[in-house]
Scaffold this motif. Sequence first.
Motif, PDB file in Angstrom:
ATOM      1  N   SER A   1      -0.428   4.229  -0.887  1.00 28.10           N
ATOM      2  CA  SER A   1      -1.386   5.328  -1.010  1.00 28.10           C
ATOM      3  C   SER A   1      -0.991   6.549  -0.175  1.00 28.10           C
ATOM      4  O   SER A   1      -1.513   7.641  -0.390  1.00 28.10           O
ATOM      5  CB  SER A   1      -2.785   4.849  -0.602  1.00 28.10           C
ATOM      6  OG  SER A   1      -2.786   4.375   0.738  1.00 28.10           O
TER       7      SER A   1
ATOM      8  N   GLN B   1     -10.275  -4.990 -17.233  1.00 24.16           N
ATOM      9  CA  GLN B   1      -9.757  -3.710 -16.770  1.00 24.16           C
ATOM     10  C   GLN B   1     -10.914  -2.730 -16.580  1.00 24.16           C
ATOM     11  O   GLN B   1     -11.877  -2.735 -17.342  1.00 24.16           O
ATOM     12  CB  GLN B   1      -8.773  -3.124 -17.799  1.00 24.16           C
ATOM     13  CG  GLN B   1      -7.762  -4.093 -18.386  1.00 24.16           C
ATOM     14  CD  GLN B   1      -6.673  -4.476 -17.425  1.00 24.16           C
ATOM     15  OE1 GLN B   1      -6.747  -4.161 -16.256  1.00 24.16           O
ATOM     16  NE2 GLN B   1      -5.665  -5.166 -17.896  1.00 24.16           N
TER      17      GLN B   1
ATOM     18  N   GLY C   1      -5.285  -6.850 -10.029  1.00 22.76           N
ATOM     19  CA  GLY C   1      -5.955  -6.071  -8.996  1.00 22.76           C
ATOM     20  C   GLY C   1      -5.241  -4.797  -8.581  1.00 22.76           C
ATOM     21  O   GLY C   1      -5.338  -4.372  -7.430  1.00 22.76           O
ATOM     22  N   GLN C   2      -4.511  -4.148  -9.524  1.00 18.59           N
ATOM     23  CA  GLN C   2      -3.852  -2.890  -9.188  1.00 18.59           C
ATOM     24  C   GLN C   2      -4.885  -1.776  -9.055  1.00 18.59           C
ATOM     25  O   GLN C   2      -5.837  -1.701  -9.832  1.00 18.59           O
ATOM     26  CB  GLN C   2      -2.833  -2.504 -10.276  1.00 18.59           C
ATOM     27  CG  GLN C   2      -1.902  -3.602 -10.751  1.00 18.59           C
ATOM     28  CD  GLN C   2      -0.847  -3.969  -9.734  1.00 18.59           C
ATOM     29  OE1 GLN C   2      -0.938  -3.578  -8.586  1.00 18.59           O
ATOM     30  NE2 GLN C   2       0.147  -4.734 -10.134  1.00 18.59           N
ATOM     31  N   LYS C   3      -4.710  -0.912  -8.079  1.00 16.75           N
ATOM     32  CA  LYS C   3      -5.563   0.265  -7.907  1.00 16.75           C
ATOM     33  C   LYS C   3      -4.668   1.492  -8.062  1.00 16.75           C
ATOM     34  O   LYS C   3      -3.813   1.752  -7.209  1.00 16.75           O
ATOM     35  CB  LYS C   3      -6.236   0.255  -6.543  1.00 16.75           C
ATOM     36  CG  LYS C   3      -7.220  -0.901  -6.351  1.00 16.75           C
ATOM     37  CD  LYS C   3      -7.892  -0.857  -4.985  1.00 16.75           C
ATOM     38  CE  LYS C   3      -8.869  -2.018  -4.830  1.00 16.75           C
ATOM     39  NZ  LYS C   3      -9.534  -2.004  -3.503  1.00 16.75           N
TER      40      LYS C   3
ATOM     41  N   ASP D   1       0.847  -1.194   0.000  1.00 20.10           N
ATOM     42  CA  ASP D   1       0.000   0.000   0.000  1.00 20.10           C
ATOM     43  C   ASP D   1       0.885   1.249   0.000  1.00 20.10           C
ATOM     44  O   ASP D   1       1.499   1.592   1.006  1.00 20.10           O
ATOM     45  CB  ASP D   1      -0.908  -0.011   1.229  1.00 20.10           C
ATOM     46  CG  ASP D   1      -1.912   1.137   1.208  1.00 20.10           C
ATOM     47  OD1 ASP D   1      -1.815   2.002   0.305  1.00 20.10           O
ATOM     48  OD2 ASP D   1      -2.787   1.177   2.085  1.00 20.10           O
TER      49      ASP D   1
END
Length: 248
Positions: free
Chosen positions: A43, A87, A64-66, A41
């Motif tokens: 973020s 995607q 599952g990349q954010k 993480d």
Amino acid sequence: MLTEELSRLLKEAELTKEDLKAILLDHFVDEDGDLDLCYLDFSDFDGNIDISGMEVKKNLDQYGQKVGGSLYQGGQEVQGDLYQAEQKVKGCLFQDGQQVEGYLYQGGQKVKGDLIQSGQIVKGDLYQDCQRVQGDLMQNNQDVKRNLFQNWQKVQGDLYQNFQNVKGDLNQKGEESKIKIGQKEALIKGCKEYLKTKLQYYTPEDLKDNLYIIWHLKYVIADINSKLGYGEYTCTDEKEIIDAVFTA
């Protein structure tokens, strides 16, 4: 965060990327022998993340990349397959200049803007089935050495087919069925067996509206038909088989 003491030691050691690689391989290889860097993480980090130019002997998994900004995946050299499925992109999705020796699958796309697929050079077949377009569908200046199939079009506006240069036959009419007794039933049964394998991923309702599944059923029909030694069938027969799979 790192303790002050550990942070001080790392700075004094002037840690290199090769040192980082060694640390990762010493401490983050799982019981299967894979390097596990999942679910990191970042973020709370304001900069960009650059993982370009990595060399991987086996598989590279990026699921599952954010990403709050843009995701760049250019210049990949892959000996095996390249999967980019499901995607979700709020901006634009660019897939330009791909060089593919196997198949290029682009099924089940849902695009709110424009879908641009220009300048394709294909040695095999180009399938563009089951398109649902609220704007215009433009297929201009096609250069096809074999056959061009454009069946089951539903157009609420105008259909333009001008300046065709055809060396073979130009067929613009309905076809009589070529399917034989028992052939349709066998193909429907085979397609239903295929759909059962997809129920672990989709509900029955989802299967009906999934363009990738409908598109793939055409391959299933052709494969079963060939294995069972049945004769040819028309595109109209194929549509009736697929319709029957979801309604019978």
